[in-house]
Write a protein that holds these residues in place. Sequence first.
Motif, short mmCIF file in Angstrom:
data_model
loop_
_atom_site.label_atom_id
_atom_site.label_comp_id
_atom_site.label_asym_id
_atom_site.label_seq_id
_atom_site.Cartn_x
_atom_site.Cartn_y
_atom_site.Cartn_z
N UNK A 1 0.82 -1.20 0.00
CA UNK A 1 0.00 0.00 0.00
C UNK A 1 0.85 1.25 0.00
N UNK A 2 2.09 1.16 0.50
CA UNK A 2 2.97 2.31 0.40
C UNK A 2 3.53 2.41 -1.02
N UNK A 3 3.70 1.25 -1.64
CA UNK A 3 4.24 1.25 -3.00
C UNK A 3 3.25 1.87 -3.98
N UNK A 4 1.95 1.64 -3.75
CA UNK A 4 0.95 2.12 -4.71
C UNK A 4 1.00 3.64 -4.91
N UNK A 5 0.95 4.44 -3.80
CA UNK A 5 1.01 5.89 -4.03
C UNK A 5 2.28 6.32 -4.74
N UNK A 6 3.39 5.62 -4.44
CA UNK A 6 4.64 6.02 -5.10
C UNK A 6 4.57 5.69 -6.60
N UNK A 7 3.94 4.57 -6.91
CA UNK A 7 3.76 4.20 -8.31
C UNK A 7 2.87 5.21 -9.03
N UNK A 8 1.82 5.65 -8.33
CA UNK A 8 0.86 6.53 -8.97
C UNK A 8 1.43 7.94 -9.12
N UNK A 9 2.13 8.39 -8.12
CA UNK A 9 2.68 9.74 -8.17
C UNK A 9 4.13 9.71 -7.70
N UNK A 10 5.08 9.35 -8.57
CA UNK A 10 6.47 9.18 -8.13
C UNK A 10 7.05 10.47 -7.57
N UNK B 1 1.82 19.25 8.73
CA UNK B 1 0.37 19.29 8.61
C UNK B 1 0.00 18.46 7.38
N UNK B 2 -1.07 17.67 7.52
CA UNK B 2 -1.44 16.80 6.41
C UNK B 2 -2.14 17.61 5.33
N UNK B 3 -1.37 18.45 4.65
CA UNK B 3 -2.02 19.30 3.67
C UNK B 3 -1.95 18.69 2.28
N UNK B 4 -0.97 17.86 2.05
CA UNK B 4 -0.90 17.26 0.72
C UNK B 4 -1.69 15.96 0.74
N UNK B 5 -2.29 15.64 -0.38
CA UNK B 5 -3.14 14.46 -0.43
C UNK B 5 -2.39 13.19 -0.08
N UNK B 6 -1.11 13.15 -0.46
CA UNK B 6 -0.35 11.92 -0.28
C UNK B 6 -0.28 11.51 1.18
N UNK B 7 -0.08 12.49 2.07
CA UNK B 7 0.10 12.14 3.47
C UNK B 7 -1.15 11.55 4.07
#
Lengths: 313, 429
Positions: free
Chosen positions: B52-61, B223-229
């Motif tokens: 699940x950590x790999x997926x966001x990195x794959x989607x938005x490197x 602060x969790x301002x970016x979607x990724x976090x």
Amino acid sequence: MDCNSALIGPQIVTGLILGFLYALIALGYTMVYGVLKLINFAHDVIFATGGIFVFYAFGLWFGITDPVAGPELVLTVTVALLAGGIASAVSAAALERFAYRPLRRRNAARLSYLITAIGASFFMTYMYQQDFLLGTGKRQFPNYMDRQSAIFDSLMGTRVTDIMFLLVITSIVCLVILDRFINQTRTGRSIRALSEDITASQLMGVNIDRVIVTTFVVGGFFAGIAGVLYGMRFGNVVFNMGFIPGIKAFTAAVLGGIGNIRGAMLGALALGLIENVSSVCIGSEWKNVIAFSVLVLVLVFKPTGLMGERMGG
Amino acid sequence: MAQNTNLRVYLDNNYPKTSGRLPDGVVKVLQGPFALWFKIGYGRYLFGLLIMIAIPILIDPEIIPAFEGLDSPIPFIQGGFGIRVLVVTGIWILLALGLNVVVGMAGLLDLGYVAFFMLGAYTTAFMTSSGGDDQFHIVVWPNIASLPFAVLVCVLAGVALGIPTLRLRGDYLAIVTLGFHEIVRQTANNLTITNGSRGIPGIERPDLGFPESIGGFSTEFGVLSSHTYWLFLLIPAIILAVIMIRHLEDSRIGRYWTAIREDEVAASAMGVPVVKMKVLAFAIGASTSGVAGWIFAGYATFISPNNFPLLYSILILCAVVIGGLGSISGAVLGAILVTGLPEVVREASGGQTVFGFDPETGRIAIFGFLLIVVMIFRPGGLLAPRRRRVELSEAGAAEGVIVDESAGKQKDQLAGSATLTETRQKGDT
């Protein structure tokens, strides 16, 4: 709480008129529940189907969008009501045949019926919303009956239009016919038998498939008539028009004692009154909250409703 | 229960039709990873976490500074849009997991589940500074402090709704919960403190106290301002929920729920505290939606009653039913199908209708239709839980669970798989 007594009179009249509309829809819920012990959640779309079909047939295909008069009016209204009723009856029969009957064959759990019913309801509602059918907005209902002309200018302080009067008369006629049908015909006796004991009636030679379809068709027919009357009364149809009237009608059926036909009529009138009178006292934005609270309270304190759950009169 | 680690026996027991066609060579090759899968035990959750950590990195490197300027290999859901889709899907997975406890495990049809989600979100809004305007909050706390209260309010609401209504017949419950959703929504729509239909803007985002930068990339002041976090907040929440539900399922409570679902009268006769267990299912189901509501409020920073329409309650039900009632992986799959997939379809279609269907509203029609199809042809859903599959056969149940490590009792296994096949066919027709 500031109940303005001058406003209550008109609200009683409009509340009763609304109650007659609920009554027509509630019949379908209560009959299907009486026979199958199933809440037919898809009944709201069956109600909408009648109105939407007449919107298509009269508004788009025949092009009868201006008020007509005289014998022509009688003919148009009769044909519209019958057409809506038949369209809904057909959709109800199809629902029974393709969604519920396979489940009955499999002896499915009760949860499966409810989920299927919800699936059917949302499938049909959001099919209507697609652009190739109704689309998202309100569509104007064909205006074949003059919406302004009023039969009573001031009945307890409110203006009762011809359409409202027609709604009440049609409802009463339908309710009387249904009551006679259930209590005095052979098919009606089969329906009552099924509501008592489905296995025993099968053993006694009742063709249960046919009786169940009949129940759906009759309930659907009245719902279709209600759908047309709704379109005429409010002047428009919209893809999810069945949702709120549907859930209110169900509330009415529970209030009167679900499975009981006369109870459904009584419950519907009571709910229409409660809803409209309370909107004077508390505020019309709370109307739906009040109706649903009534439902919860009735279910918690008197689950069998005002008149009990026996189907026959 | 000792887990069977022989792949062939596992396949024979669970997928007899497929197993027969699988050559021995393939089974032998797969045996190693299969046994390892069971050996690592809770390591499986770690494995899930890694994926699940790999997926966001794959989607938005680009979220890793070192990968600046790299393009995602995945079509349609890449970049910030893809991450947003994942966040929304993650919230829905949490909701589906909770509803799965109520509908799938305890067999209570809840049609107003989103009402709890809404209560969680509004509780967060009331307790967190919002929009620089004081009228919308009761207290002004940091966002993170409102999490336990969001959960608590949902649990209490579940109990408060459950105690009077769970004594009712099962199908009345459906309509009461539906009514409950409308009551909550309309109340929020009418009250001044909720700002009516205009909603509450500017909800503060949670400050998780991250340092300004971790491993070279900025956490944007913690602060969790970016979607990724948000994903890094959602993923542990989902994993925790899965672990909690998994354990509940295997506990005495889970067996009580199964008993109630299958036959309430018999369960009550055997001494199962029926109403208490139903209320518990309601409360536990509501708790994950409290977490989801808290996340949603902080993520969206603006909530209004229009964010919680009734049809979301129905869509979550679709997710749970299509995925498989009572199946945890099914709930996850269902949530992905119901929220993630339509977003991908919409992006792929470029805002056009697909075969005349609008991706946003058309999905409801399609999933409604799927509900009927699933109920008729595959009542267990796409990923029917193993327990449910065995339950479907009363006669085969005893033999079906025979699991033998030594290959000596071939005959028994054959008998077991034959009954299971038969059952499957019975269930499918």
